[in-house]
Write an enzyme that holds these catalytic residues in place. Sequence first.
Site, short mmCIF file in Angstrom:
data_model
loop_
_atom_site.label_atom_id
_atom_site.label_comp_id
_atom_site.label_asym_id
_atom_site.label_seq_id
_atom_site.Cartn_x
_atom_site.Cartn_y
_atom_site.Cartn_z
CB THR A 38 -3.74 4.68 9.08
OG1 THR A 38 -2.43 4.75 8.53
CG2 THR A 38 -4.35 6.07 9.10
CB CYS A 76 -0.38 11.56 5.44
SG CYS A 76 1.29 11.15 4.89
CG HIS A 118 -1.83 6.97 5.70
ND1 HIS A 118 -1.39 6.62 6.95
CD2 HIS A 118 -1.04 8.01 5.33
CE1 HIS A 118 -0.39 7.42 7.32
NE2 HIS A 118 -0.17 8.27 6.33
#
Length: 161
Positions: free
Chosen positions: A23, A29, A46
């Site tokens: 990702t 995040c 994620h």
Amino acid sequence: MSQIIKVGMADLNICRAPDIIATVGLGSCVGLTLYDPVLRVGGLVHYMLPDSTLIRNNSNIAKFGDTGTEELLKRVLAMGADRRRLVAKIAGGAKMFQVTKGSGIGNIGERNALAAKKALNKLGIRLVAEDTGENFGRTVELHCDTGEFYIKAVGKTLKVI
């Protein structure tokens, strides 16, 4: 030959060796991986926010640390992973913006990292490595053949945990 399986923001997926799951754009995040080193099965979520119970529109379970981690666990177990062997690694949780003192927005990254630890503790899964905090974004890859978690950031050397 291995494939790279991409996970978007507020998304999750699973894979098995020799594949890689990755990702991009982890700022505040968190990217949380679960990995079974014997079966060489892993997964990555994620997530953007720590707690689904604080938001009314919480239908995307991968958007939240609590529900995203639980769903990821369900999926790796469905692939045959043994819960007792699972290990977790996390990255992200950066403080990307300078905000006024006392604002809850400024520490969302820190709250996301804490949410990972809380969820893993609740599920009884060991957190074996992390690269969180600071003030820069990250791209991560879980290599299911080795269990290595690659962390890339602009201007930084490659980190493998």
